[in-house]
Write a protein that holds these residues in place. Structure first.
Motif, short mmCIF file in Angstrom:
data_model
loop_
_atom_site.label_atom_id
_atom_site.label_comp_id
_atom_site.label_asym_id
_atom_site.label_seq_id
_atom_site.Cartn_x
_atom_site.Cartn_y
_atom_site.Cartn_z
N PHE A 35 66.02 43.37 50.95
CA PHE A 35 65.12 42.61 50.10
C PHE A 35 65.84 41.40 49.49
N LYS A 36 67.11 41.58 49.14
CA LYS A 36 67.87 40.51 48.52
C LYS A 36 68.15 39.35 49.48
N THR A 37 68.02 39.61 50.77
CA THR A 37 68.28 38.55 51.75
C THR A 37 67.06 37.66 51.96
N LEU A 38 65.91 38.07 51.43
CA LEU A 38 64.70 37.26 51.57
C LEU A 38 64.82 36.00 50.72
N HIS A 39 64.10 34.97 51.13
CA HIS A 39 64.08 33.71 50.39
C HIS A 39 63.63 33.97 48.95
N PRO A 40 64.22 33.27 47.97
CA PRO A 40 63.82 33.46 46.56
C PRO A 40 62.32 33.32 46.32
N ASN A 41 61.67 32.43 47.07
CA ASN A 41 60.21 32.28 46.91
C ASN A 41 59.47 33.56 47.28
N ILE A 42 59.96 34.24 48.32
CA ILE A 42 59.31 35.48 48.75
C ILE A 42 59.46 36.54 47.67
N ARG A 43 60.67 36.70 47.16
CA ARG A 43 60.90 37.71 46.12
C ARG A 43 60.08 37.41 44.87
N ALA A 44 60.01 36.14 44.51
CA ALA A 44 59.24 35.75 43.33
C ALA A 44 57.74 35.99 43.55
N VAL A 102 55.65 28.55 37.81
CA VAL A 102 56.27 27.26 37.51
C VAL A 102 57.79 27.34 37.62
N ARG A 103 58.36 28.43 37.11
CA ARG A 103 59.82 28.52 36.99
C ARG A 103 60.51 28.95 38.29
N LEU A 104 59.91 29.87 39.03
CA LEU A 104 60.61 30.51 40.14
C LEU A 104 60.30 29.95 41.52
N LEU A 105 59.16 29.31 41.69
CA LEU A 105 58.76 28.86 43.02
C LEU A 105 59.14 27.41 43.26
N SER A 106 59.60 27.13 44.45
CA SER A 106 59.91 25.76 44.86
C SER A 106 58.94 25.35 45.96
#
Length: 418
Positions: free
Chosen positions: A2-11, A182-186
């Motif tokens: 799970f930690k290897t997924l893109h930050p957007n996916i986790r968020a 707003v904070r976590l997604l790019s």
């Protein structure tokens, strides 16, 4: 992994969980709310209008996300939902009680979801890879079911007695999900891929022309719509029937005492059984069906699914209702992985995004037909509704089978052995 997924996916998975867990305490029971406030006929009309609005907004939102980007549309949608939830809170507060303001705010929520869903789906595809996409969707599916399990259990117990408090929680969580968006997604849509296109209706229809000419895929989609018409009976006819016919039921638990139940609480327990089975057995069943004759397993799943739901349309016996829930849950476990596998094979790879987006209409049109059936239920009765549910299951098999037996495009020849 799970930690290897893109930050957007986790968020996005986190945001989806928070939004769904509280929303599931309220929205599955809105047909009951409108029936109690008005009547089942008007409730069916209102639910139908709401679904139609969300369907139109979703189609338009899919077009807008390619023009303006994913993040911007998702932020706008989350903010709009917060405003709508505040309106619903005020409409059901000690100061004011307005069923029509509640309905208006539901329409606003539907418009907001129509903006969020296609943007979120596109964003997940943007930042995932072929190697991790299956894992990403598996985690998302599991989290979605877990949030529904928690939400429906709590909502079933407190919806009718503590709606105001649930709406407060919904509003506060919506503020949190907006802030997290707003904070976590790019942004994931590259600037060079954005188009300064027409936002009019004609431009929207143009983007779906190729899909509309694929008769094989359209028949497959119609089969999916018939199946979703069965599934969404739970939040329409089944929920209303149980609420009306099972108002006071006491279950003797022996040394543990007695448990007081009503139709809404029973529905929440049935949903909990269904969701628990999905959470526990999705992995093993998906692994088992891999390499099997996909079409045969899918059709068996269709039959079990519709038969189980048909029983919930007329029975008032707890043991029968729970047995029927186990049956349709196994049907769901069988058809979901097999139908998704076949869907991936029959879509045109050069237009995969459009095909997948169009396939999403099975949920919205399924909701519309299910809500329409609530309107005719007083005329045909609960046994007529049970017969209608079975008929839709059989229709799903016939339409899907007709689709898969049509002449295949060269790229789909490997479906022969499914």
């Amino acid at each position: 992994m799970f930690k290897t997924l893109h930050p957007n996916i986790r968020a996005r998975i986190l945001i989806q969980f928070l939004s769904k867990v509280v929303g599931s305490m309220i929205f599955p029971f809105m047909a009951v709310y409108f029936t109690n406030e008005l009547n089942s006929g008007i409730a069916g009309i209102l639910v139908t209008v709401n679904v139609i609005i969300q369907f139109i907004a979703g189609i338009y939102g899919g077009h807008l996300t390619d023009l303006f980007g994913r993040r911007q549309l998702m932020i706008a949608g989350e903010a709009l939902k917060s405003v709508a939830y505040l309106g619903m809170l005020l409409a059901n507060s000690p100061m004011l009680h307005s069923v029509w303001l509640t309905f208006l705010m539901m329409l606003v929520v539907s418009v907001a979801q129509g903006m969020i869903n296609p943007a979120a789906d596109a964003m997940l595809i943007d930042v995932s890879t072929v190697e991790n996409r299956a894992f990403m969707y598996s985690i998302s599916y599991w989290v979605n079911n877990l949030s529904v399990l928690i939400g429906v259990m709590v909502g079933g117990w407190f919806f009718q007695s503590h709606l105001f408090l649930l709406l407060i929680a919904l509003f506060l969580l919506s503020l949190l999900t907006t802030a997290l968006t707003v904070r976590l997604l790019s942004e994931t849509l590259a600037k060079q891929k954005r188009t300064v296109g027409n936002v009019g209706i004609t431009a929207v229809f143009k983007s779906y022309q190729k899909v509309m000419h694929d008769h094989r895929f359209l028949l497959f989609t119609l089969g999916g719509i018939a199946l979703m018409t069965v599934e969404y009976q739970r939040n329409n006819f089944v929920s209303v029937r149980l609420a009306e016919e099972l108002k006071h039921l006491t279950v003797n638990l022996g040394a543990l005492g007695e448990l007081s139940l009503d139709g809404v609480r029973i529905l929440s327990l049935l949903t909990a059984v269904n969701t628990s089975m999905i959470i526990l057995f999705t992995g093993p069943i998906a692994k088992w069906v891999t390499g099997q004759a996909q079409r045969r397993i899918m059709y068996i799943g269709f039959l079990l699914f519709s038969t189980g739901y048909a029983v919930t349309a007329f029975s008032n016996q707890l043991l029968v209702l729970f047995t029927a829930t186990v049956i349709f849950s196994f049907g769901e476990l069988l058809y979901v992985p097999t139908r998704q596998t076949i869907l991936a094979e029959i879509i045109d790879e050069s237009s995969r995004g459009s095909y997948v987006a169009f396939n999403g209409i099975i949920f919205q049109l399924g909701k519309i037909l299910a809500s329409l059936s609530l309107m005719i239920s007083p005329a045909i009765g609960k046994y007529g509704m049970a017969a209608l549910i079975v008929t839709m299951g059989i229709l799903a098999i016939l339409l899907t089978n007709t689709s898969l037996t049509l002449k295949k495009a060269p790229s789909a020849e490997k479906l022969t052995d499914l």
